[in-house]
Write an enzyme that holds these catalytic residues in place. Structure first.
Site, PDB file in Angstrom:
ATOM      1  CG  ASP A  10      -1.923   1.031   1.326  1.00  0.00           C
ATOM      2  OD1 ASP A  10      -2.919   0.835   2.033  1.00  0.00           O
ATOM      3  OD2 ASP A  10      -1.740   2.089   0.682  1.00  0.00           O
ATOM      4  CG  ASP A 104      -3.328   3.801  -3.432  1.00  0.00           C
ATOM      5  OD1 ASP A 104      -4.197   2.957  -3.719  1.00  0.00           O
ATOM      6  OD2 ASP A 104      -3.491   4.679  -2.572  1.00  0.00           O
ATOM      7  CD  GLU A 105      -5.117  -0.585  -1.044  1.00  0.00           C
ATOM      8  OE1 GLU A 105      -5.509  -1.768  -0.970  1.00  0.00           O
ATOM      9  OE2 GLU A 105      -5.717   0.370  -0.552  1.00  0.00           O
TER      10      GLU A 105
END
Length: 411
Positions: A10, A104-105
């Site tokens: 993350d 973003d993960e």
DNA sequence: TCTGGGGTCCTAGGACCC
DNA sequence: TCTGGGGTCCTAGGACCC
């Protein structure tokens, strides 16, 4: 069932971190990334802003009230997409099994890479170092036997965390963990479970399955498993994702509008946004949904219609949306408009037989490619040109996926 | 100058066909 | 003529994720 080792990575305050990395003057300062100039909210804020109480979803004025020295930065999708793609490239150096959950993960299944790189912790350190070195961005990494627990673990230490949940520690970790920490249990589910005296994952895992099934139907079984930390869902590698199910755009207007002509103009613009994306993805759909939020913010509705044939041309979408609009009587000025194309058919490139249809497709493709190069709406239908009203924000949300079919979606 | 935007999945009820 | 059931497709709405 084979024992797996899954990483969940993350990026910390991703959009804000990218901005701070690109502009040294922003480093160490409270900044907030926003999507547009009008009625917009904070998409991401830096940790310097978060400690002052700035939160995602706040209006700009709220953010400034919490932190007067807050610097507002207008988001740049291309930067985030580029960085995200490069970061996912790094992940693929350690395993081909990389699934981008959002911009973003990502999850990595490193089960078969452990012998090469020593250990999952080693891989995590290598990845952290490379991302820090290349982009000056930190990330939080969770290591666990499955996706559910890896995601839970990555949330336990932020920023720049590394948390490992060993198989033998699963039940100890979950015993006092609040159920809302599990990905999939939101506010409503938490309320319902709390009313059944279920507060922690331990409670949930011990709950009688038939009791859960009675209350929640087919997800009852799944809920119990979640409470026990069981999750068999595989990491879906790039290119193996399920087919896209819908393509939609919506925009909050700079001001509430009332006049049919104005509404039609925004619908045309939305139709073009939806249509051009559908064509780029090589899909067409036969269900068109119109979504309207009224000026009071709280009342809204969606209405859909299903056509006999599949469409993806902007003017066809526009006509269908207009048909839906014409079946309702608007009760208030309109704050937000949205159009979604669903019931999709995926096709390989194939030109229709008739000359006039072919010309129409070529003209459309030419328009799409110009829009791609010079920005959304630089070429569009005639009715849009006078006035040149600005639409709402077009910043992609953090959930936007950088990979696969969606990677061409840079606007 | 109050409160964004892009998705997925599930449920319930109705229409229609066999 | 009445009754029942299964399957599919559709609309509307809600919950969840980022």
């Amino acid at each position: 069932m084979e024992l797996r080792t899954i990483l969940h990575i993350d990026m910390n305050a991703f959009f804000a971190s990218v901005e701070q990395s690109a502009n040294p003057e922003l480093r160490g300062k409270p900044i907030a990334v926003v999507g547009g100039h009008g009625r917009t909210v904070i998409t991401t804020s830096s940790y310097e802003a978060r400690v002052k109480g700035v939160k995602t979803g706040m209006a700009i004025w709220e953010g400034k009230r919490a932190c007067p020295e807050l610097i507002i930065v207008f988001g740049d999708n291309k930067k985030y997409t580029y960085t995200s793609t490069r970061i996912n490239d790094i992940f693929r150096d350690y395993t081909p099994d990389v699934e981008a959950f959002s911009i973003d993960e990502s999850w990595l299944d490193v089960t078969h890479s452990l012998s090469i790189f020593g250990s999952a912790v080693n891989i995590a350190h290598l990845i952290k170092a490379r991302i820090k070195h290349l982009f000056d961005i930190t990330c939080s990494i969770g290591i666990a036997p499955n996706k559910l627990l890896a995601k839970l673990a990555s949330d336990m230490q932020k920023p720049d965390g590394l948390t490992i949940i060993e198989p033998e520690n699963v039940s100890r970790t979950l015993e006092h963990m609040l159920i809302k920490e599990l990905c999939g249990i939101g506010k409503k589910m938490q309320q319902h479970l709390n009313m059944m005296s279920i507060y922690t994952c331990g409670d949930l895992g011990r709950c009688d399955e038939t009791r859960l099934a009675k209350k929640f139907g087919i997800i009852g079984k799944r809920l119990k498993e979640m409470g026990q930390g069981i999750d068999h869902s595989p990491v879906i590698r790039y290119g193996k994702e399920e087919d896209l199910k819908s393509v939609g755009h919506s925009m909050t207007l700079e001001r509430d509008i009332d006049y049919p002509v104005e509404i039609q103009r925004f619908l045309l613009q939305l139709s073009e946004m939806v249509g051009s994306r559908a064509r780029r993805y090589n899909v067409s759909g036969k269900t068109i949904q119109l979504y309207v939020r009224y000026a009071d913010f709280f009342s809204s509705w969606g209405k859909q219609t299903t056509l006999k044939q599949y469409i993806n041309l902007s003017d066809e979408i526009y006509r269908a949306a207009l048909c839906v609009l014409n079946t309702v009587e608007l009760e208030q000025p309109v704050r937000l408009l949205g159009i979604t194309l669903s019931n999709l058919k995926h096709h390989s490139e194939q030109l229709p037989l008739f000359e006039d249809e072919r010309k129409k497709i070529f003209a459309t493709q030419a328009m799409d490619s110009i829009n791609d190069r010079f920005g959304r709406m630089s070429v569009t239908f005639g009715t849009l040109l006078p006035g040149k009203e600005k639409a709402g924000s077009h910043v992609i949300p953090p959930s936007w996926r950088p990979d696969g079919i969606k990677s061409v979606d840079v606007q």
